[in-house]
Design a protein around this motif. Structure first.
Motif, PDB file in Angstrom:
ATOM      1  N   ILE A  16       0.833  -1.207   0.000  1.00  0.00           N
ATOM      2  CA  ILE A  16       0.000   0.000   0.000  1.00  0.00           C
ATOM      3  C   ILE A  16       0.866   1.253   0.000  1.00  0.00           C
ATOM      4  N   ILE A  17       1.956   1.222   0.761  1.00  0.00           N
ATOM      5  CA  ILE A  17       2.873   2.361   0.796  1.00  0.00           C
ATOM      6  C   ILE A  17       3.467   2.610  -0.590  1.00  0.00           C
ATOM      7  N   ASN A  18       3.855   1.528  -1.269  1.00  0.00           N
ATOM      8  CA  ASN A  18       4.413   1.657  -2.626  1.00  0.00           C
ATOM      9  C   ASN A  18       3.411   2.249  -3.604  1.00  0.00           C
ATOM     10  N   VAL A  19       2.158   1.802  -3.489  1.00  0.00           N
ATOM     11  CA  VAL A  19       1.113   2.312  -4.378  1.00  0.00           C
ATOM     12  C   VAL A  19       0.895   3.796  -4.140  1.00  0.00           C
ATOM     13  N   ARG A  20       0.866   4.212  -2.890  1.00  0.00           N
ATOM     14  CA  ARG A  20       0.653   5.628  -2.580  1.00  0.00           C
ATOM     15  C   ARG A  20       1.778   6.511  -3.118  1.00  0.00           C
ATOM     16  N   LYS A  21       3.001   5.989  -3.084  1.00  0.00           N
ATOM     17  CA  LYS A  21       4.130   6.746  -3.636  1.00  0.00           C
ATOM     18  C   LYS A  21       3.993   6.894  -5.153  1.00  0.00           C
ATOM     19  N   LYS A  22       3.615   5.788  -5.806  1.00  0.00           N
ATOM     20  CA  LYS A  22       3.526   5.778  -7.263  1.00  0.00           C
ATOM     21  C   LYS A  22       2.298   6.518  -7.793  1.00  0.00           C
ATOM     22  N   ALA A  23       1.253   6.604  -6.964  1.00  0.00           N
ATOM     23  CA  ALA A  23       0.003   7.216  -7.401  1.00  0.00           C
ATOM     24  C   ALA A  23       0.193   8.661  -7.847  1.00  0.00           C
ATOM     25  N   LYS A  24       1.223   9.318  -7.325  1.00  0.00           N
ATOM     26  CA  LYS A  24       1.496  10.707  -7.707  1.00  0.00           C
ATOM     27  C   LYS A  24       2.021  10.807  -9.133  1.00  0.00           C
ATOM     28  N   GLU A  25       2.625   9.719  -9.627  1.00  0.00           N
ATOM     29  CA  GLU A  25       3.241   9.725 -10.955  1.00  0.00           C
ATOM     30  C   GLU A  25       2.386   9.035 -12.016  1.00  0.00           C
ATOM     31  N   ILE A  26       1.531   8.099 -11.582  1.00  0.00           N
ATOM     32  CA  ILE A  26       0.803   7.247 -12.524  1.00  0.00           C
ATOM     33  C   ILE A  26      -0.628   7.738 -12.705  1.00  0.00           C
ATOM     34  N   GLU A  27      -1.062   7.768 -13.953  1.00  0.00           N
ATOM     35  CA  GLU A  27      -2.412   8.242 -14.272  1.00  0.00           C
ATOM     36  C   GLU A  27      -3.486   7.307 -13.726  1.00  0.00           C
ATOM     37  N   ASP A  28      -3.345   6.009 -13.972  1.00  0.00           N
ATOM     38  CA  ASP A  28      -4.309   5.012 -13.491  1.00  0.00           C
ATOM     39  C   ASP A  28      -3.550   3.780 -13.028  1.00  0.00           C
ATOM     40  N   ILE A  29      -3.968   3.234 -11.876  1.00  0.00           N
ATOM     41  CA  ILE A  29      -3.376   1.992 -11.380  1.00  0.00           C
ATOM     42  C   ILE A  29      -4.482   0.943 -11.325  1.00  0.00           C
ATOM     43  N   TYR A  30      -4.326  -0.110 -12.142  1.00  0.00           N
ATOM     44  CA  TYR A  30      -5.317  -1.179 -12.165  1.00  0.00           C
ATOM     45  C   TYR A  30      -4.906  -2.339 -11.257  1.00  0.00           C
ATOM     46  N   GLN A  31      -3.603  -2.576 -11.209  1.00  0.00           N
ATOM     47  CA  GLN A  31      -3.108  -3.683 -10.412  1.00  0.00           C
ATOM     48  C   GLN A  31      -1.660  -3.432 -10.008  1.00  0.00           C
ATOM     49  N   VAL A  32      -1.246  -4.091  -8.935  1.00  0.00           N
ATOM     50  CA  VAL A  32       0.122  -3.973  -8.440  1.00  0.00           C
ATOM     51  C   VAL A  32       0.871  -5.241  -8.826  1.00  0.00           C
ATOM     52  N   TYR A  33       2.021  -5.087  -9.458  1.00  0.00           N
ATOM     53  CA  TYR A  33       2.777  -6.245  -9.915  1.00  0.00           C
ATOM     54  C   TYR A  33       3.686  -6.756  -8.804  1.00  0.00           C
ATOM     55  N   VAL A  34       3.754  -8.071  -8.700  1.00  0.00           N
ATOM     56  CA  VAL A  34       4.544  -8.735  -7.659  1.00  0.00           C
ATOM     57  C   VAL A  34       5.814  -9.300  -8.288  1.00  0.00           C
ATOM     58  N   THR A  35       6.966  -8.988  -7.695  1.00  0.00           N
ATOM     59  CA  THR A  35       8.248  -9.452  -8.219  1.00  0.00           C
ATOM     60  C   THR A  35       9.055 -10.157  -7.128  1.00  0.00           C
ATOM     61  N   ASP A  36      10.076 -10.896  -7.569  1.00  0.00           N
ATOM     62  CA  ASP A  36      10.997 -11.457  -6.581  1.00  0.00           C
ATOM     63  C   ASP A  36      12.082 -10.425  -6.297  1.00  0.00           C
ATOM     64  N   GLU A  37      13.084 -10.793  -5.549  1.00  0.00           N
ATOM     65  CA  GLU A  37      14.106  -9.820  -5.146  1.00  0.00           C
ATOM     66  C   GLU A  37      14.960  -9.348  -6.316  1.00  0.00           C
ATOM     67  N   ASP A  38      14.922 -10.062  -7.446  1.00  0.00           N
ATOM     68  CA  ASP A  38      15.681  -9.658  -8.635  1.00  0.00           C
ATOM     69  C   ASP A  38      14.832  -8.893  -9.641  1.00  0.00           C
ATOM     70  N   GLY A  39      13.578  -8.638  -9.291  1.00  0.00           N
ATOM     71  CA  GLY A  39      12.704  -7.897 -10.190  1.00  0.00           C
ATOM     72  C   GLY A  39      11.979  -8.748 -11.203  1.00  0.00           C
ATOM     73  N   VAL A  40      12.139 -10.070 -11.106  1.00  0.00           N
ATOM     74  CA  VAL A  40      11.445 -10.976 -12.029  1.00  0.00           C
ATOM     75  C   VAL A  40       9.959 -11.019 -11.684  1.00  0.00           C
ATOM     76  N   LEU A  41       9.116 -10.890 -12.696  1.00  0.00           N
ATOM     77  CA  LEU A  41       7.669 -10.844 -12.489  1.00  0.00           C
ATOM     78  C   LEU A  41       7.147 -12.193 -11.995  1.00  0.00           C
ATOM     79  N   GLU A  42       6.406 -12.164 -10.896  1.00  0.00           N
ATOM     80  CA  GLU A  42       5.830 -13.382 -10.323  1.00  0.00           C
ATOM     81  C   GLU A  42       4.308 -13.432 -10.501  1.00  0.00           C
ATOM     82  N   GLY A  43       3.659 -12.290 -10.402  1.00  0.00           N
ATOM     83  CA  GLY A  43       2.200 -12.245 -10.495  1.00  0.00           C
ATOM     84  C   GLY A  43       1.699 -10.830 -10.287  1.00  0.00           C
ATOM     85  N   PHE A  44       0.442 -10.706  -9.896  1.00  0.00           N
ATOM     86  CA  PHE A  44      -0.120  -9.380  -9.658  1.00  0.00           C
ATOM     87  C   PHE A  44      -1.189  -9.461  -8.572  1.00  0.00           C
TER      88      PHE A  44
END
Length: 467
Positions: free
Chosen positions: A172-200
Motif C-alpha cells: 500500500i505504501i508503494n502504491v501511494r508513492k507511485k500514485a502521484k506519478e501514474i495516471e491510473d493503477i489497475y493492479q500492483v505487480y509482484v516481483t521477486d528480489e531480482d525484479g522478475v515478475l511473479e504475479g499481480f
C-alpha cells in the motif's frame, strides 16, 4: 466535478461542426486570437477537454493554432499534442521551441512522451532529452531504442510493484508513492528480489486485505505479460481475447520493465484497422485529409502503375480472342459481367481472410479450413449466379448455348476468385508480407484474366452455335 462536466459538455456542443453556431464560434476564436485577447480566450476554453480543443485546429491557421495552444495550461498542452493527427503533430512540433516541448512532457507518462519524441528530428530530440532530468532522459532513451510497433515502444514505464516477500502494508505504501506519478493503477505487480515478475494483485484486493498479510498469500500468479519485442497487433489481440485492462512487459530475463493499458490498445486497434483498409486500396497508411496533394499522388501512383500492368495482361488475353469477338459482337457486352462479379467475389474472400488473420483466428495451422470454406462458397455462389445469368441471357438473347457459355464461365471464375482470395493473403503472410498491401490487386488481376480467358475460350469453342 459537476460544474466541470457541464462546461465540457457545453464546449462540445459549440464545436459540433453540424451546429449552426459552429462557424460563429470559430469566428469569435479567430477574432480574439487576432486581438491577442488571452483572458477572454481562456474563459471560452475553460473546462474544455484538450482533445476537443484540437478539433478547432482544423479551421485555424497555424499561427492561430500556436497562439491558442500556448495559452493552455501545460498539462492540457501535453494532452493536446498526444491527440493531434500524426502529420499535424509533426509540423506542429517543428514550430515549438525545445523549452516548450520539454515543459509539457512532465505531465504525461513515458509511453506518451516516447510517442511525441518519435516525431521530432534527431537533433531537436536530443536537445529536448537534454532538458529533462537524467533519470527521465535515460528512461525515454531506452524506450526509444525498442522496435517501432512493439510492446516495448508502446509500454509505459510508470507502474507499481511490491516484493513477494513483503506484506500488504508495504504494498500500500508503494502504491501511494507511485500514485502521484501514474495516471491510473489497475493492479500492483509482484516481483521477486531480482525484479522478475511473479504475479499481480488487483488494487481492490490489496486495500481490502489486512495489512499484516503476506503478499504471497493474495498474489494471482496467472499474470499476463509480453516480451518487449512482441508486435503491437499481437498485444491488441490478447487484450481483446482475455478482456484485459492492463498487462506487464518484461525483458529477456523475465523482469518487469513496463506495462500496457487498455487505452493504449484502443489506439492500436484503430491504427491497425485504418492501416489495413488503406493498404487494401493501395493507399499509404500514413495518408490523412491534411496530406499535401503531391505527396498523396506520389504514394498512390506506385500501386496504380501495378494495376496498369495487370490491366495490360488482361487486355492481352482479350486481344488473343479478337477474331472471336469480331464475329460475335455480343461477347463484348457480356465480358464485364463475368470479370466484374469474379472481382467482387474475390474481394469478399480477401476481406474475410485478412480480417481473420488480423484477429488471430486464421493461422498456418488451420489455413486449409479457410481455403476449403471459400472454395465451397465459390462453388455454390458460382452455381447460383451462373444459372441465373445463363437463364437471363437465354430469355433476352434467345440463345441457349450463349447462356450456357456465360453461366459456365461465371461458375469457373467464381471458384477461381474464392480460391485466389483465400490463398493469396495466406501466401503473402508466409512470405512475411502484409496481406493487406497487395492481395486485392493480385486477386482482381487473376479474376479478370481467368474470367476473360474462360468466357472467350468457351465462346471460341462453341462459336458456330453463337453466330
Amino acid at each position: 466535478m459537476e460544474e466541470e462536466r457541464k462546461k465540457e459538455s457545453e464546449f462540445r456542443i459549440k464545436i459540433d461542426r453540424e451546429s449552426d453556431s459552429y462557424d460563429e464560434f470559430v469566428g469569435q476564436i479567430k477574432t480574439l486570437v487576432s486581438e491577442e485577447n488571452s483572458k477572454q480566450l481562456k474563459e471560452m476554453l475553460d473546462g474544455a477537454h484538450p482533445a476537443d480543443i484540437v478539433t478547432l485546429f482544423r479551421d485555424l491557421e497555424r499561427e492561430e493554432e500556436l497562439y491558442l495552444f500556448r495559452i493552455l495550461p501545460k498539462e492540457d498542452q501535453a494532452y493536446a499534442l498526444v491527440k493531434m493527427e500524426e502529420e499535424t503533430l509533426e509540423s506542429f512540433l517543428e514550430e515549438l521551441s525545445v523549452d516548450e516541448i520539454s515543459n509539457t512532457l512532465n505531465h504525461i507518462e513515458t509511453d506518451e512522451t516516447t510517442y511525441l519524441l518519435s516525431y521530432l528530428p534527431s537533433a531537436k530530440r536530443e536537445l529536448v532529452l537534454a532538458n529533462l532530468s537524467k533519470a527521465d532522459s535515460f528512461e525515454i532513451r531506452s524506450q526509444l531504442g525498442f522496435r517501432e510497433s512493439s510492446a516495448g515502444r508502446l509500454m509505459s514505464k510508470d507502474f507499481a510493484t511490491v516484493s513477494i516477500t513483503d506484506n500488504v502494508r508495504k504494498g500500500i505504501i508503494n502504491v501511494r508513492k507511485k500514485a502521484k506519478e501514474i495516471e491510473d493503477i489497475y493492479q500492483v505487480y509482484v516481483t521477486d528480489e531480482d525484479g522478475v515478475l511473479e504475479g499481480f494483485i488487483p488494487l481492490k484486493d490489496l486495500f481490502l486485505t489486512p495489512i499484516n498479510t503476506k503478499v504471497a498469500k493474495i498474489t494471482n500468479f496467472s499474470v499476463f505479460a509480453f516480451h518487449y519485442d512482441v508486435d503491437q497487433e499481437e498485444v491488441a489481440n490478447t487484450f481483446k481475447k482475455y478482456d484485459l485492462f492492463s498487462a506487464a512487459v518484461t525483458d529477456d530475463l523475465g523482469r518487469i520493465i513496463g506495462r500496457i493499458t487498455v487505452d493504449d490498445v484502443l489506439e492500436i486497434v484503430e491504427e491497425e484497422a485504418s492501416e489495413d483498409i488503406l493498404l487494401m486500396a493501395g493507399v499509404s497508411e500514413d495518408e490523412r485529409l491534411s496530406t499535401p496533394i503531391l505527396q498523396s499522388v506520389k504514394r498512390r501512383i506506385i500501386w496504380l502503375n501495378v494495376n496498369l500492368l495487370t490491366a495490360f495482361v488482361s487486355s492481352t488475353v482479350v486481344a488473343f480472342f479478337e477474331d472471336t469477338i469480331s464475329q460475335i459482337v455480343v461477347l463484348a457486352t457480356l465480358m464485364p459481367i463475368v470479370a466484374g462479379l469474379g472481382g467482387n467475389a474475390g474481394t469478399q474472400s480477401v476481406t474475410v481472410v485478412i480480417r481473420n488473420i488480423a484477429t488471430g483466428d486464421l493461422s498456418f495451422s488451420n489455413w486449409w479450413e479457410a481455403v476449403r470454406k471459400e472454395f465451397t462458397i465459390g462453388v455454390l455462389n458460382g452455381f447460383v449466379l451462373g444459372t441465373v445469368t445463363g437463364l437471363m441471357i437465354f430469355f433476352v438473347k434467345g440463345n441457349l448455348v450463349l447462356g450456357l457459355v456465360v453461366g459456365t464461365a461465371m461458375l469457373v471464375n467464381m471458384i477461381v476468385a474464392s480460391l485466389t482470395g483465400s490463398l493469396v493473403p495466406i501466401v503473402l503472410k508466409a512470405m512475411r508480407v502484409d496481406p493487406a498491401i497487395a492481395s486485392s490487386i493480385f486477386v482482381t488481376a487473376t479474376t479478370d484474366v481467368c474470367g476473360f480467358f474462360f468466357f472467350l475460350g468457351l465462346a471460341t469453342v462453341f462459336a458456330k452455335y453463337l453466330i
